[in-house]
Design an enzyme around this catalytic site. Structure first.
Site, PDB file in Angstrom:
ATOM      1  N   ASP A 151       4.761  59.472 -13.461  1.00 44.32           N
ATOM      2  CA  ASP A 151       4.547  58.108 -12.966  1.00 44.32           C
ATOM      3  C   ASP A 151       4.751  57.125 -14.113  1.00 44.32           C
ATOM      4  O   ASP A 151       4.686  55.921 -13.909  1.00 44.32           O
ATOM      5  CB  ASP A 151       3.101  57.936 -12.465  1.00 44.32           C
ATOM      6  CG  ASP A 151       2.127  57.994 -13.625  1.00 44.32           C
ATOM      7  OD1 ASP A 151       2.203  58.980 -14.402  1.00 44.32           O
ATOM      8  OD2 ASP A 151       1.340  57.057 -13.812  1.00 44.32           O
TER       9      ASP A 151
ATOM     10  N   ASP B 248       2.152  64.317 -21.237  1.00 45.77           N
ATOM     11  CA  ASP B 248       1.491  63.255 -22.002  1.00 45.77           C
ATOM     12  C   ASP B 248       2.541  62.275 -22.523  1.00 45.77           C
ATOM     13  O   ASP B 248       3.521  62.696 -23.144  1.00 45.77           O
ATOM     14  CB  ASP B 248       0.722  63.868 -23.183  1.00 45.77           C
ATOM     15  CG  ASP B 248      -0.397  64.795 -22.715  1.00 45.77           C
ATOM     16  OD1 ASP B 248      -0.948  64.549 -21.627  1.00 45.77           O
ATOM     17  OD2 ASP B 248      -0.706  65.764 -23.427  1.00 45.77           O
TER      18      ASP B 248
ATOM     19  N   TYR C 199      -2.193  65.096 -11.133  1.00 48.19           N
ATOM     20  CA  TYR C 199      -1.924  63.720 -11.572  1.00 48.19           C
ATOM     21  C   TYR C 199      -1.115  62.960 -10.529  1.00 48.19           C
ATOM     22  O   TYR C 199      -1.331  61.769 -10.331  1.00 48.19           O
ATOM     23  CB  TYR C 199      -1.164  63.737 -12.910  1.00 48.19           C
ATOM     24  CG  TYR C 199      -2.062  63.759 -14.119  1.00 48.19           C
ATOM     25  CD1 TYR C 199      -3.355  64.271 -14.060  1.00 48.19           C
ATOM     26  CD2 TYR C 199      -1.631  63.263 -15.339  1.00 48.19           C
ATOM     27  CE1 TYR C 199      -4.175  64.297 -15.169  1.00 48.19           C
ATOM     28  CE2 TYR C 199      -2.446  63.283 -16.468  1.00 48.19           C
ATOM     29  CZ  TYR C 199      -3.715  63.803 -16.373  1.00 48.19           C
ATOM     30  OH  TYR C 199      -4.527  63.821 -17.473  1.00 48.19           O
ATOM     31  N   GLU C 200      -0.216  63.644  -9.882  1.00 50.42           N
ATOM     32  CA  GLU C 200       0.611  62.992  -8.860  1.00 50.42           C
ATOM     33  C   GLU C 200      -0.266  62.495  -7.709  1.00 50.42           C
ATOM     34  O   GLU C 200      -0.081  61.376  -7.213  1.00 50.42           O
ATOM     35  CB  GLU C 200       1.652  64.005  -8.354  1.00 50.42           C
ATOM     36  CG  GLU C 200       2.690  63.420  -7.415  1.00 50.42           C
ATOM     37  CD  GLU C 200       3.815  64.412  -7.163  1.00 50.42           C
ATOM     38  OE1 GLU C 200       3.773  65.539  -7.712  1.00 50.42           O
ATOM     39  OE2 GLU C 200       4.746  64.050  -6.413  1.00 50.42           O
TER      40      GLU C 200
ATOM     41  N   THR D 117       1.219  67.518  -7.923  1.00 48.27           N
ATOM     42  CA  THR D 117       0.350  67.952  -9.017  1.00 48.27           C
ATOM     43  C   THR D 117      -0.965  67.171  -8.900  1.00 48.27           C
ATOM     44  O   THR D 117      -1.060  66.223  -8.114  1.00 48.27           O
ATOM     45  CB  THR D 117       0.997  67.656 -10.383  1.00 48.27           C
ATOM     46  OG1 THR D 117       0.859  66.269 -10.676  1.00 48.27           O
ATOM     47  CG2 THR D 117       2.478  68.043 -10.419  1.00 48.27           C
TER      48      THR D 117
ATOM     49  N   LYS E  62       3.233  55.703 -28.533  1.00 54.80           N
ATOM     50  CA  LYS E  62       3.547  55.141 -29.856  1.00 54.80           C
ATOM     51  C   LYS E  62       4.802  55.793 -30.428  1.00 54.80           C
ATOM     52  O   LYS E  62       4.947  57.017 -30.403  1.00 54.80           O
ATOM     53  CB  LYS E  62       2.381  55.378 -30.821  1.00 54.80           C
ATOM     54  CG  LYS E  62       1.126  54.614 -30.438  1.00 54.80           C
ATOM     55  CD  LYS E  62       0.132  54.572 -31.588  1.00 54.80           C
ATOM     56  CE  LYS E  62      -1.063  53.721 -31.225  1.00 54.80           C
ATOM     57  NZ  LYS E  62      -2.263  54.514 -30.965  1.00 54.80           N
TER      58      LYS E  62
ATOM     59  N   ASP F 119       1.585  76.959 -26.807  1.00 55.72           N
ATOM     60  CA  ASP F 119       2.181  75.648 -27.071  1.00 55.72           C
ATOM     61  C   ASP F 119       3.651  75.634 -26.641  1.00 55.72           C
ATOM     62  O   ASP F 119       4.404  76.545 -27.000  1.00 55.72           O
ATOM     63  CB  ASP F 119       2.062  75.359 -28.572  1.00 55.72           C
ATOM     64  CG  ASP F 119       2.422  73.922 -28.929  1.00 55.72           C
ATOM     65  OD1 ASP F 119       3.376  73.377 -28.348  1.00 55.72           O
ATOM     66  OD2 ASP F 119       1.740  73.359 -29.789  1.00 55.72           O
TER      67      ASP F 119
ATOM     68  N   GLU G  76       6.152  76.180 -15.739  1.00 55.09           N
ATOM     69  CA  GLU G  76       5.754  74.771 -15.870  1.00 55.09           C
ATOM     70  C   GLU G  76       5.051  74.629 -17.224  1.00 55.09           C
ATOM     71  O   GLU G  76       4.059  75.309 -17.489  1.00 55.09           O
ATOM     72  CB  GLU G  76       4.804  74.343 -14.752  1.00 55.09           C
ATOM     73  CG  GLU G  76       4.439  72.854 -14.869  1.00 55.09           C
ATOM     74  CD  GLU G  76       3.339  72.375 -13.912  1.00 55.09           C
ATOM     75  OE1 GLU G  76       3.124  71.153 -13.839  1.00 55.09           O
ATOM     76  OE2 GLU G  76       2.692  73.214 -13.256  1.00 55.09           O
TER      77      GLU G  76
HETATM   78  N1  SAH Z   1       1.064  68.894 -14.868  1.00 52.61           N
HETATM   79  C1  SAH Z   1      -0.331  68.526 -14.633  1.00 52.61           C
HETATM   80  C2  SAH Z   1      -1.048  68.092 -15.919  1.00 52.61           C
HETATM   81  C3  SAH Z   1      -0.474  66.889 -16.619  1.00 52.61           C
HETATM   82  S1  SAH Z   1      -1.395  66.422 -18.061  1.00 52.61           S
HETATM   83  C4  SAH Z   1      -0.394  67.446 -13.582  1.00 52.61           C
HETATM   84  O1  SAH Z   1       0.632  66.820 -13.298  1.00 52.61           O
HETATM   85  O2  SAH Z   1      -1.463  67.216 -13.025  1.00 52.61           O
HETATM   86  C5  SAH Z   1      -0.414  67.147 -19.346  1.00 52.61           C
HETATM   87  C6  SAH Z   1      -0.824  68.585 -19.664  1.00 52.61           C
HETATM   88  O3  SAH Z   1       0.065  69.071 -20.661  1.00 52.61           O
HETATM   89  C7  SAH Z   1      -2.232  68.725 -20.240  1.00 52.61           C
HETATM   90  O4  SAH Z   1      -2.962  69.673 -19.486  1.00 52.61           O
HETATM   91  C8  SAH Z   1      -2.005  69.181 -21.673  1.00 52.61           C
HETATM   92  O5  SAH Z   1      -3.001  70.069 -22.145  1.00 52.61           O
HETATM   93  C9  SAH Z   1      -0.657  69.858 -21.581  1.00 52.61           C
HETATM   94  N2  SAH Z   1       0.119  69.877 -22.840  1.00 52.61           N
HETATM   95  C10 SAH Z   1       0.266  68.865 -23.706  1.00 52.61           C
HETATM   96  N3  SAH Z   1       1.038  69.243 -24.748  1.00 52.61           N
HETATM   97  C11 SAH Z   1       1.382  70.534 -24.526  1.00 52.61           C
HETATM   98  C12 SAH Z   1       2.145  71.489 -25.246  1.00 52.61           C
HETATM   99  N4  SAH Z   1       2.712  71.176 -26.415  1.00 52.61           N
HETATM  100  N5  SAH Z   1       2.298  72.724 -24.723  1.00 52.61           N
HETATM  101  C13 SAH Z   1       1.702  73.049 -23.539  1.00 52.61           C
HETATM  102  N6  SAH Z   1       0.971  72.182 -22.813  1.00 52.61           N
HETATM  103  C14 SAH Z   1       0.798  70.948 -23.296  1.00 52.61           C
END
Ligand code: SAH
Length: 212
Positions: free
Chosen positions: A154, A118, A193-194, A191, A122, A96, A44
């Protein structure tokens, strides 16, 4: 996911090398060795605080899971969940998502998940979206032929963008859910956020997209 910098996060990660892979370049091409078995590897990208990856690992002991996040403090909270769950089939990586080919050999990942990535609404930030074409090219390399990405969100804007991006890349949209929680989909693991957004009444979208 925004979290305040957590004091001691770095030490917490470093003190748990059985779960947090500290030299991930060295694991490239030998993840089955890292897990000590030949089971499939699912990752993930952007795993946040780890509810999904630990829930999936508990539900599917025959699959190895790797939670990947770019934020140290966030990953340290995921580590809390992993330690509490005490499961052998889960690892965490602080890297990353754009550089996954440094840590996984071609075809080494059997399936990948993106959850509530995320949105970067924009237009000038399009390249940062985890479903942007250059990310898809990275994922394609570490997945097998006909590998799949399973994506939930969402965020309608990001969902629409991602459907277009997958299809523009030449992927097959195998299945699309416009309201996952109202569907007959079974075994959904939520998750963080879900849980938060569906409590607020937001619809959850899901897609299974396949490279060809
Ligand atoms: N999947 C989780 C978190 C969603 S928030 C949930 O649904 O609850 C998005 C997450 O992606 C954040 O924790 C952020 O740090 C991570 N993220 C953003 N860009 C990323 C990247 N380039 N590589 C790895 N993780 C990243």
């Amino acid at each position: 996911m925004r979290v305040r910098k957590r004091k001691g996060a770095e030490e917490h990660l470093e003190n748990n090398p059985q779960y947090v892979i500290l030299n991930p370049e060295e694991a490239k091409g030998r993840w089955r060795e890292v897990f000590g078995n030949d089971n499939p590897v699912h990752i993930e990208v952007g795993s946040g605080k780890g509810a999904f990856i630990t829930g999936m690992a508990a539900q599917n002991p025959q699959i190895n899971y790797i939670g990947i996040d770019i934020q140290r403090s966030v990953l340290s909270y995921a580590l809390d969940k992993v330690l509490a769950s005490n499961l052998p089939n889960i690892k965490l990586l602080l890297v990353d998502g754009s550089s996954l080919t440094n840590y996984f050999a071609d075809g080494e990942v059997d399936l990948m998940y993106l959850n509530f990535s995320d949105p970067w609404p924009k237009t000038r930030h399009e390249k940062r979206r985890l479903t942007y074409g250059s990310f898809l090219a990275t994922y394609e390399q570490i997945l097998p032929a006909e590998g799949e990405i399973h994506f939930k969100t969402d965020n309608r804007g990001l969902f629409e963008y991602s459907l277009a991006s997958f299809s523009q890349y030449g992927m097959i949209l195998k299945k699309v859910w416009l309201d996952l929680h109202a569907s007959d989909y079974e075994g959904n693991v939520m998750t963080e956020y879900e849980q938060k957004f569906s409590r607020k009444g937001q619809v959850i979208y899901r897609v299974e997209a396949q490279f060809k």
